[in-house]
Design an enzyme around this catalytic site. Sequence first.
Site, PDB file in Angstrom:
ATOM      1  N   CYS A 131      58.459  31.040  34.548  1.00 35.58           N
ATOM      2  CA  CYS A 131      58.109  30.409  33.291  1.00 35.58           C
ATOM      3  C   CYS A 131      59.286  30.514  32.363  1.00 35.58           C
ATOM      4  O   CYS A 131      59.898  31.548  32.224  1.00 35.58           O
ATOM      5  CB  CYS A 131      56.923  31.115  32.661  1.00 35.58           C
ATOM      6  SG  CYS A 131      56.808  30.866  30.903  1.00 35.58           S
ATOM      7  N   ASP A 175      53.838  31.829  22.228  1.00 39.24           N
ATOM      8  CA  ASP A 175      54.897  31.154  21.478  1.00 39.24           C
ATOM      9  C   ASP A 175      54.468  30.800  20.048  1.00 39.24           C
ATOM     10  O   ASP A 175      55.310  30.667  19.162  1.00 39.24           O
ATOM     11  CB  ASP A 175      55.369  29.898  22.223  1.00 39.24           C
ATOM     12  CG  ASP A 175      56.370  30.244  23.328  1.00 39.24           C
ATOM     13  OD1 ASP A 175      57.106  31.236  23.176  1.00 39.24           O
ATOM     14  OD2 ASP A 175      56.421  29.516  24.340  1.00 39.24           O
ATOM     15  N   ASP A 182      59.543  35.657  21.615  1.00 36.66           N
ATOM     16  CA  ASP A 182      58.885  36.445  22.649  1.00 36.66           C
ATOM     17  C   ASP A 182      59.772  36.463  23.893  1.00 36.66           C
ATOM     18  O   ASP A 182      60.551  35.546  24.132  1.00 36.66           O
ATOM     19  CB  ASP A 182      57.461  35.955  22.958  1.00 36.66           C
ATOM     20  CG  ASP A 182      57.402  34.503  23.411  1.00 36.66           C
ATOM     21  OD1 ASP A 182      58.408  33.779  23.280  1.00 36.66           O
ATOM     22  OD2 ASP A 182      56.336  34.104  23.903  1.00 36.66           O
ATOM     23  N   LYS A 222      59.401  27.432  26.275  1.00 36.52           N
ATOM     24  CA  LYS A 222      59.370  26.078  25.740  1.00 36.52           C
ATOM     25  C   LYS A 222      59.999  25.048  26.670  1.00 36.52           C
ATOM     26  O   LYS A 222      59.364  24.054  26.971  1.00 36.52           O
ATOM     27  CB  LYS A 222      60.033  25.994  24.370  1.00 36.52           C
ATOM     28  CG  LYS A 222      59.839  24.638  23.708  1.00 36.52           C
ATOM     29  CD  LYS A 222      60.086  24.698  22.231  1.00 36.52           C
ATOM     30  CE  LYS A 222      61.160  23.737  21.823  1.00 36.52           C
ATOM     31  NZ  LYS A 222      61.381  23.698  20.417  1.00 36.52           N
ATOM     32  N   HIS A 280      44.259  17.630  30.783  1.00 35.23           N
ATOM     33  CA  HIS A 280      44.503  16.602  31.790  1.00 35.23           C
ATOM     34  C   HIS A 280      44.749  17.270  33.131  1.00 35.23           C
ATOM     35  O   HIS A 280      45.356  18.337  33.196  1.00 35.23           O
ATOM     36  CB  HIS A 280      45.711  15.750  31.392  1.00 35.23           C
ATOM     37  CG  HIS A 280      45.958  14.614  32.330  1.00 35.23           C
ATOM     38  ND1 HIS A 280      45.104  13.528  32.422  1.00 35.23           N
ATOM     39  CD2 HIS A 280      46.941  14.402  33.242  1.00 35.23           C
ATOM     40  CE1 HIS A 280      45.570  12.697  33.352  1.00 35.23           C
ATOM     41  NE2 HIS A 280      46.678  13.203  33.859  1.00 35.23           N
ATOM     42  N   ASP A 311      64.165  27.723  19.835  1.00 41.95           N
ATOM     43  CA  ASP A 311      63.028  28.504  19.359  1.00 41.95           C
ATOM     44  C   ASP A 311      61.832  28.358  20.295  1.00 41.95           C
ATOM     45  O   ASP A 311      61.845  27.568  21.230  1.00 41.95           O
ATOM     46  CB  ASP A 311      62.687  28.115  17.916  1.00 41.95           C
ATOM     47  CG  ASP A 311      63.347  29.064  16.936  1.00 41.95           C
ATOM     48  OD1 ASP A 311      62.922  30.225  16.903  1.00 41.95           O
ATOM     49  OD2 ASP A 311      64.301  28.650  16.241  1.00 41.95           O
ATOM     50  N   ASP A 312      60.789  29.159  20.016  1.00 42.19           N
ATOM     51  CA  ASP A 312      59.640  29.234  20.908  1.00 42.19           C
ATOM     52  C   ASP A 312      58.743  28.007  20.834  1.00 42.19           C
ATOM     53  O   ASP A 312      58.070  27.658  21.794  1.00 42.19           O
ATOM     54  CB  ASP A 312      58.806  30.468  20.562  1.00 42.19           C
ATOM     55  CG  ASP A 312      59.624  31.727  20.707  1.00 42.19           C
ATOM     56  OD1 ASP A 312      59.874  32.108  21.846  1.00 42.19           O
ATOM     57  OD2 ASP A 312      60.034  32.305  19.682  1.00 42.19           O
TER      58      ASP A 312
END
Length: 349
Positions: A18, A92, A228, A21, A141, A51-52
Amino acid sequence: MEKTEPVKLTSLTTKGGCGCKIGPADLAEVLRNLPIATPNPNLLVGLDTSDDAGVYKLTDEIAMVQTLDFFTPIVDDPYDFGQIAATNAISDIYAMGGTPITALNIVAFPIATLDKKILSEILRGSGDKLTEAGVTLVGGHSIDDQEPKFGLAVTGTVHPDKVRTNAGAQPGDKILLTKPIGVGIYTTSLKNGLLSKDEIVYVTKVMTTLNKTAAETMASYDVHAATDVTGFGLLGHASEIAKASGVGIRIIANQVPTLPRTKELADAGKVPGGTKNNFAHVADVVSYPETMDQSDRWILCDAVTSGGLLIALPEVQADRLLGELQHKGVDARIIGEVTEENSGRITVE
Ligand code: CO
Ligand code: CO
């Protein structure tokens, strides 16, 4: 009824991981260089500062915080996987100083070959975490796909003056971390059958602990910068703060909390590819002590899923925030400080 072996979810995946963002470092560079049609003054935080989440001002009082994250299973239990995905996606919003409000599910699932009950359990795990965070599911979705993937798009709100970004850390600030690292090395070891039941429970607990308490607690402090720790690892995310704030950061390696057997598992070669990529990606901006061995360097770059908050705040407030967090059961530590020299760089000691 016929009894079948439970499906090992982590065996179905080709590649995990992961990012924060916008995914792995190489891909993130492509996405970050998207041409921006018209600059919009209401876009308070966009793509340019790593940024997150994005922050868009709606009124003088309210800005919308938006983020999205999804990935392949990193644990075998579908309920746990759902909880981890939700905890990670919501994080986030907390990292930006926001309050999460609504979420949308993103589902890819091999509907012809996997029991539908697995998907129900993933969604149940995620739903329980959303409830704990006070987030309302408003839709989603799904597509048929060869390997399962799950995540969420989460929207929150924040006062436009209270946004916590990567920029703003000041020389003299202390750096706090609110969860142990080593998660990538642990989940790789899990995939290889090297974790005990207790260790799986422990690392799952770390990944399913919401950053809610940490975020709500830091809200009443003069936090200069926050993010984070996720896909780029501790040093990757710390270097984003250093770069965006135009400061240097000193990390005291032996103050950084790690999961108990991280070093042993890293020495045994259970270091994920994403972690090694992170190490290479920050190599130019990080100085390590000469005597530090390779596995300790990898640990500091370990790709984390659903990690803790990394917070920069004035030294005079740091001990009080640390005490308050620990009192509330958050496994927080002071792991370093912000320096005027070595701007944009990380010095590990
Ligand atoms: Co992320
Ligand atoms: Co993040």
